[in-house]
Design an enzyme around this catalytic site. Structure first.
Site, PDB file in Angstrom:
ATOM      1  N   HIS A  74       0.859  -1.187   0.000  1.00  0.00           N
ATOM      2  CA  HIS A  74       0.000   0.000   0.000  1.00  0.00           C
ATOM      3  C   HIS A  74       0.896   1.238   0.000  1.00  0.00           C
ATOM      4  CE1 HIS A  74      -3.874  -1.993   1.784  1.00  0.00           C
ATOM      5  NE2 HIS A  74      -3.379  -2.657   0.748  1.00  0.00           N
ATOM      6  N   GLU A  76       1.102   3.802   1.893  1.00  0.00           N
ATOM      7  CA  GLU A  76       1.686   4.155   3.192  1.00  0.00           C
ATOM      8  C   GLU A  76       2.858   3.244   3.539  1.00  0.00           C
ATOM      9  OE1 GLU A  76      -2.889   4.266   3.951  1.00  0.00           O
ATOM     10  OE2 GLU A  76      -1.507   3.393   2.482  1.00  0.00           O
ATOM     11  N   CYS A 104      -5.814   1.813   6.050  1.00  0.00           N
ATOM     12  CA  CYS A 104      -6.476   0.581   6.498  1.00  0.00           C
ATOM     13  C   CYS A 104      -5.837   0.128   7.811  1.00  0.00           C
ATOM     14  CB  CYS A 104      -6.341  -0.500   5.431  1.00  0.00           C
ATOM     15  SG  CYS A 104      -4.649  -1.118   5.252  1.00  0.00           S
ATOM     16  N   CYS A 107      -2.012  -0.661   7.545  1.00  0.00           N
ATOM     17  CA  CYS A 107      -1.178   0.545   7.470  1.00  0.00           C
ATOM     18  C   CYS A 107      -1.189   1.304   8.792  1.00  0.00           C
ATOM     19  CB  CYS A 107      -1.644   1.430   6.329  1.00  0.00           C
ATOM     20  SG  CYS A 107      -1.385   0.670   4.704  1.00  0.00           S
TER      21      CYS A 107
END
Length: 199
Positions: A74, A76, A104, A107
């Protein structure tokens, strides 16, 4: 529907600070949007992130779990890894993370472990958001690190980028289904048409 939210734990305390940070936050979120556009061009869900120390951007990241065959890739997570390498430290105290979509749960956990001081996100994520949309990890007082959160910065722009991406994906999927149905309905015609185009 992607809508802006302002979760608990606001970073700013005075209206003067709010005006300054609002301009600053928009500037860094615009950089995160550029990173999101890189994900879009790669065919990935357009989410981008930047990590800032003071006024310096020390890392960027964009979504690429499909291309990287990595469920943890992701925006992040990619930015956190790059920032840790840049600072040669797995802790990133005092740093801020700007991301175009609400983090999410995965993360959020990494953000806490990295000791990020503040998260600023654009569009809320009503399906997996861990900053208040589905759960609010950062408001859990039993956890040993508390990251301040500001949501809704350039939310409309961030949300439109995501909506447009998924709308285009649905359009392409419809076109592919229609083309497949046409080939199945007229297999000889499709073959003849293919020969015509190649000759």
């Amino acid at each position: 529907m992607l809508t802006p939210t302002e979760p608990p734990g606001a970073f700013l305390e005075s209206s003067a600070d709010a005006a300054f940070a609002s301009e600053r936050d928009r500037r860094f979120m615009a950089l995160a949007q550029r990173a999101a556009d890189e994900a879009r061009r790669a065919g990935e869900v357009p989410v981008g992130a930047v990590i800032v120390s003071g006024d310096d951007v020390i890392a960027t990241g964009f979504n690429h779990p499909i291309r990287g065959h990595d469920p943890s890739a992701h925006a992040e997570m990619v930015a956190l890894r790059a920032a840790a390498q840049a600072l040669e430290n797995y802790r990133l105290p005092g740093c801020e993370l700007y991301v175009t979509l609400e983090p999410c749960l995965m993360c959020a956990g990494a953000i806490m472990h990295a000791r990020i001081a503040r998260v600023v996100y654009g569009a809320a994520d009503p399906k997996t958001g861990a900053c208040g949309s589905v759960v609010d990890v950062f408001a859990n007082e039993r956890l040993n690190h508390h990251t301040a959160v500001t949501g809704g910065v350039l939310a409309d722009e961030c949300g439109h980028m995501l909506k447009n991406f998924f709308a285009e994906r649905r359009r392409l999927a419809r076109e592919e289904r229609a083309a497949r149905a046409a080939r199945e309905a007229h297999p000889d015609g499709a073959a003849a048409d293919s020969l015509t185009r190649t000759n």
